[in-house]
Motif scaffolding. Structure first.
Motif, PDB file in Angstrom:
ATOM      1  N   ILE A  50      -0.236   4.321   9.288  1.00 18.78           N
ATOM      2  CA  ILE A  50       0.102   3.070   8.611  1.00 18.78           C
ATOM      3  C   ILE A  50       1.329   2.379   9.218  1.00 18.78           C
ATOM      4  O   ILE A  50       1.355   1.175   9.363  1.00 18.78           O
ATOM      5  CB  ILE A  50       0.256   3.279   7.079  1.00 18.78           C
ATOM      6  CG1 ILE A  50       0.091   1.968   6.335  1.00 18.78           C
ATOM      7  CG2 ILE A  50       1.545   3.957   6.686  1.00 18.78           C
ATOM      8  CD1 ILE A  50      -1.325   1.604   6.060  1.00 18.78           C
ATOM      9  N   CYS A 168      -2.212  -4.653   8.677  1.00 21.57           N
ATOM     10  CA  CYS A 168      -2.662  -3.327   8.227  1.00 21.57           C
ATOM     11  C   CYS A 168      -3.745  -2.696   9.112  1.00 21.57           C
ATOM     12  O   CYS A 168      -4.686  -3.360   9.533  1.00 21.57           O
ATOM     13  CB  CYS A 168      -3.174  -3.463   6.799  1.00 21.57           C
ATOM     14  SG  CYS A 168      -3.692  -1.895   6.072  1.00 21.57           S
ATOM     15  N   THR A 245      -5.322   2.856  -4.975  1.00 23.37           N
ATOM     16  CA  THR A 245      -4.477   1.693  -5.090  1.00 23.37           C
ATOM     17  C   THR A 245      -5.322   0.465  -5.356  1.00 23.37           C
ATOM     18  O   THR A 245      -6.392   0.336  -4.780  1.00 23.37           O
ATOM     19  CB  THR A 245      -3.703   1.488  -3.776  1.00 23.37           C
ATOM     20  OG1 THR A 245      -2.776   2.529  -3.621  1.00 23.37           O
ATOM     21  CG2 THR A 245      -2.931   0.198  -3.773  1.00 23.37           C
ATOM     22  N   PHE A 313       6.055  -3.182  -1.268  1.00 24.07           N
ATOM     23  CA  PHE A 313       6.643  -4.382  -0.655  1.00 24.07           C
ATOM     24  C   PHE A 313       6.831  -4.171   0.837  1.00 24.07           C
ATOM     25  O   PHE A 313       7.152  -3.069   1.276  1.00 24.07           O
ATOM     26  CB  PHE A 313       8.015  -4.685  -1.264  1.00 24.07           C
ATOM     27  CG  PHE A 313       7.953  -5.002  -2.728  1.00 24.07           C
ATOM     28  CD1 PHE A 313       7.836  -6.309  -3.159  1.00 24.07           C
ATOM     29  CD2 PHE A 313       7.990  -3.985  -3.673  1.00 24.07           C
ATOM     30  CE1 PHE A 313       7.751  -6.599  -4.512  1.00 24.07           C
ATOM     31  CE2 PHE A 313       7.904  -4.256  -5.030  1.00 24.07           C
ATOM     32  CZ  PHE A 313       7.793  -5.570  -5.449  1.00 24.07           C
ATOM     33  N   PHE A 343       8.975  -1.124   2.353  1.00 26.64           N
ATOM     34  CA  PHE A 343       8.963  -0.745   3.769  1.00 26.64           C
ATOM     35  C   PHE A 343       9.402  -1.910   4.629  1.00 26.64           C
ATOM     36  O   PHE A 343       9.174  -3.066   4.291  1.00 26.64           O
ATOM     37  CB  PHE A 343       7.534  -0.374   4.205  1.00 26.64           C
ATOM     38  CG  PHE A 343       6.824   0.542   3.256  1.00 26.64           C
ATOM     39  CD1 PHE A 343       7.042   1.910   3.290  1.00 26.64           C
ATOM     40  CD2 PHE A 343       5.928   0.030   2.306  1.00 26.64           C
ATOM     41  CE1 PHE A 343       6.375   2.760   2.417  1.00 26.64           C
ATOM     42  CE2 PHE A 343       5.259   0.869   1.430  1.00 26.64           C
ATOM     43  CZ  PHE A 343       5.483   2.240   1.489  1.00 26.64           C
ATOM     44  N   LYS A 344       9.993  -1.552   5.793  1.00 26.82           N
ATOM     45  CA  LYS A 344      10.206  -2.568   6.819  1.00 26.82           C
ATOM     46  C   LYS A 344       8.873  -2.813   7.502  1.00 26.82           C
ATOM     47  O   LYS A 344       8.144  -1.857   7.777  1.00 26.82           O
ATOM     48  CB  LYS A 344      11.182  -2.056   7.884  1.00 26.82           C
ATOM     49  CG  LYS A 344      12.602  -1.953   7.425  1.00 26.82           C
ATOM     50  CD  LYS A 344      13.497  -1.825   8.650  1.00 26.82           C
ATOM     51  CE  LYS A 344      14.101  -0.448   8.712  1.00 26.82           C
ATOM     52  NZ  LYS A 344      15.059  -0.292   9.814  1.00 26.82           N
TER      53      LYS A 344
HETATM   54  N1  SAH Z   1      -4.695  -1.213  -0.105  1.00 26.93           N
HETATM   55  C1  SAH Z   1      -3.351  -1.299  -0.531  1.00 26.93           C
HETATM   56  C2  SAH Z   1      -2.346  -0.786   0.484  1.00 26.93           C
HETATM   57  C3  SAH Z   1      -2.625   0.414   1.307  1.00 26.93           C
HETATM   58  S1  SAH Z   1      -1.440   0.738   2.574  1.00 26.93           S
HETATM   59  C4  SAH Z   1      -3.053  -2.763  -0.830  1.00 26.93           C
HETATM   60  O1  SAH Z   1      -3.733  -3.640  -0.390  1.00 26.93           O
HETATM   61  O2  SAH Z   1      -2.076  -3.045  -1.482  1.00 26.93           O
HETATM   62  C5  SAH Z   1      -0.011   1.214   1.626  1.00 26.93           C
HETATM   63  C6  SAH Z   1       1.180   0.325   1.808  1.00 26.93           C
HETATM   64  O3  SAH Z   1       1.739   0.493   3.102  1.00 26.93           O
HETATM   65  C7  SAH Z   1       0.906  -1.152   1.693  1.00 26.93           C
HETATM   66  O4  SAH Z   1       0.845  -1.564   0.377  1.00 26.93           O
HETATM   67  C8  SAH Z   1       2.045  -1.770   2.448  1.00 26.93           C
HETATM   68  O5  SAH Z   1       3.133  -2.033   1.597  1.00 26.93           O
HETATM   69  C9  SAH Z   1       2.438  -0.680   3.454  1.00 26.93           C
HETATM   70  N2  SAH Z   1       2.062  -1.081   4.813  1.00 26.93           N
HETATM   71  C10 SAH Z   1       0.828  -1.218   5.319  1.00 26.93           C
HETATM   72  N3  SAH Z   1       0.893  -1.626   6.611  1.00 26.93           N
HETATM   73  C11 SAH Z   1       2.209  -1.749   6.918  1.00 26.93           C
HETATM   74  C12 SAH Z   1       2.914  -2.151   8.092  1.00 26.93           C
HETATM   75  N4  SAH Z   1       2.282  -2.518   9.193  1.00 26.93           N
HETATM   76  N5  SAH Z   1       4.262  -2.146   8.039  1.00 26.93           N
HETATM   77  C13 SAH Z   1       4.920  -1.788   6.900  1.00 26.93           C
HETATM   78  N6  SAH Z   1       4.305  -1.414   5.783  1.00 26.93           N
HETATM   79  C14 SAH Z   1       2.962  -1.391   5.780  1.00 26.93           C
END
Ligand code: SAH
Ligand code: SF4
Ligand code: F3S
Length: 453
Positions: A50, A168, A245, A313, A343-344
């Motif tokens: 992630i 994502c 989630t 966030f 998270f950053k």
């Molecule tokens: N399906 C969920 C999130 C799954 S990932 C939704 O849509 O809300 C879990 C969390 O990781 C996310 O909610 C996001 O806050 C964080 N995340 C995902 N990709 C990220 C990235 N590239 N950089 C930082 N945080 C990230």
């Protein structure tokens, strides 16, 4: 002959569930779980992709395991090394190139192939790669009974994601959205209840997008998560349900009605918003506005007064300005969180946001993260402090830090520690909360009736 299996898990609850299922599928081959890699015959690393830091952990762990594997070989033994999870899916071939001592690399939808891959590795012949992305086949092939232990268990009901938020990796590592048929979920949930499970958390990357083809909801429309919750809540012995989630766009009427009407459904919801700026939300492809999100929260609170809110966030998404970030702080103040993750922004190769030019400097991300976390932890402390003096039902899950102590969870997911005898593990008991600590509550057993808001 029993063989030793060590599984190390990173990432989300779905990976924790998958690790239990991998142990299930390997049990008929004689593998039993152990706590360390040192003398394991088979090591599985269940990885997360992630954020950048999550992925890096794999290669540092592999370096350590290589030494263990070599040492065992020198003693005439062997150790099979498998990499599973989302890094395996995203970087399968690269893992085998950088770490040729790895025997098997398998993505999240290939776990039913594990016995066959392990058998091949035992025969020798170099690393094998399995990264098919069809979830259906896996669920059909996994054993029915799960080896989960403890009174609280995860159950994956939905996998994958079609939403493609621009930051994502999940749509690429977990594949297209897929919902398991209600009958399969029911069978697995009944099996958990037979093993003494009292609380089930229904899991999915987008769990509230759950839908069953062909099945009719009691309300007449499509069969959704709300219907699934009612179904599982009806199982004898299942006293608590949660789900995670969920996506703000998929909060439908059926799910809200379940919050209002199903007492087993706990008054706690994890509803990630990511940002409080409409401009940033649009750039993230979240497809809701701040007003939509606040409306969803309002409907949840109307359906279940006192429901506690959790969230995720991201700060420093490309192009996020100070004003955008202030909007996020405003949203936090308005929505009010019992608990949250922040998270950053971490640029992920291959995702649309990775290629954007206006990346935010790391120092700015750090400062914003600090400010956001200060506010969120202030809200969390206030939420916990408000529990003092209340009596709540607590599901006792395990031993606490001190002798004679057990820990459990409140309906709102707060960790609660109290003096209780070990045999009471698995019970739901009424606890008077006497103290709020930074990350948990302290309480004592009481005979007073429980009050859940
Ligand atoms: N399906 C969920 C999130 C799954 S990932 C939704 O849509 O809300 C879990 C969390 O990781 C996310 O909610 C996001 O806050 C964080 N995340 C995902 N990709 C990220 C990235 N590239 N950089 C930082 N945080 C990230
Ligand atoms: Fe990722 Fe967005 Fe899907 Fe959540 S909804 S898993 S953040 S793409
Ligand atoms: Fe990580 Fe994959 Fe879960 S990337 S958060 S383990 S879905």
């Amino acid at each position: 002959m029993t063989k030793k299996l060590f599984i190390k898990t990173w990432g989300c609850q779905m990976n924790l569930y998958d690790s239990v299922r991998m142990a299930d599928v390997l049990a008929p081959l004689g593998y039993t779980c152990v706590e360390t890699a040192e003398d394991a015959d088979l090591v599985v690393l269940n990885t997360c992709h992630i954020r950048e830091k999550a992925s890096e952990k794999l290669f540092s762990e592999l370096g350590r395991l290589r030494a263990l594997k070599d040492a065992r070989k020198a003693r005439g033994g062997g150790m099979i090394l498998a990499v599973a999870g989302c890094v395996a899916q995203a970087e399968g071939a690269e893992i085998l190139r950088r770490a040729p001592f790895v025997d098997a690399v398998l993505g999240p939808q290939s776990y039913h192939r594990l016995p066959e891959m392990v058998a091949r590795a035992v025969r020798g012949g170099g690393g094998v790669l399995e990264t098919d992305l069809v979830a259906e086949e896996k669920f059909d092939a996994l054993p029915e009974e799960s080896s989960t232990s403890g009174p609280s268990a995860f159950l994956t009901v939905q996998e994958g994601c079609d939403k493609f938020c621009t930051f994502c990796v999940v749509p690429y590592t977990r594949g297209a959205e897929f919902s398991r048929p209600p009958a399969d979920v029911l069978r697995e949930a009944r099996g958990l209840a037979r093993r003494g499970v009292h609380e089930i958390t229904l899991l999915g990357q987008n769990v509230n997008a759950y839908h069953a083809e062909g099945a009719k909801s009691t309300g007449g429309g499509a069969f959704g998560l709300g219907d699934l919750i009612r179904m599982v809540a009806g199982i004898e012995g299942i006293e608590r349900l949660r789900y995670t989630t969920s996506h703000p766009r998929d909060m439908d009427d059926g799910l809200l009605a379940a919050h209002a009407e199903v007492p087993e459904l706990m008054p706690f919801v994890h509803l990630p918003v990511q940002s409080g700026s409409d401009r940033v939300l649009a750039a993230m492809n979240r497809r809701y506005s701040v007003a939509d999100y606040l409306r969803a929260v309002g409907r949840l609170r109307a359906a279940r007064p006192g429901i506690a809110l959790s969230g995720d966030f991201i700060v420093g998404f490309p192009g996020e300005t100070d004003a955008d970030f202030q909007d996020t702080l405003d949203l936090v103040r308005e929505a009010g969180y019992a608990q949250a993750y922040s998270f950053k922004y971490s640029p992920r190769p291959g995702t649309p946001a990775w290629a954007l030019e206006d990346q935010v400097p790391d120092a700015v991300k750090s400062a914003r993260l600090q400010a956001l976390q200060d506010l969120l932890s202030k809200q969390q402390r206030a939420f916990n402090a408000a529990a003092v003096g209340r009596t709540m039902p607590v599901l006792l899950e395990g031993r606490g830090r001190h002798p004679g102590q057990l820990t459990g969870r409140s309906p709102y997911m707060q960790a609660v520690s109290l003096a209780a005898e070990a045999h009471r593990c698995g019970d739901i008991v009424d606890v008077l909360i006497v103290e709020a600590l930074p990350n948990s509550l302290a309480g004592r057993l009481t005979e007073a009736p429980a009050a859940v808001a």
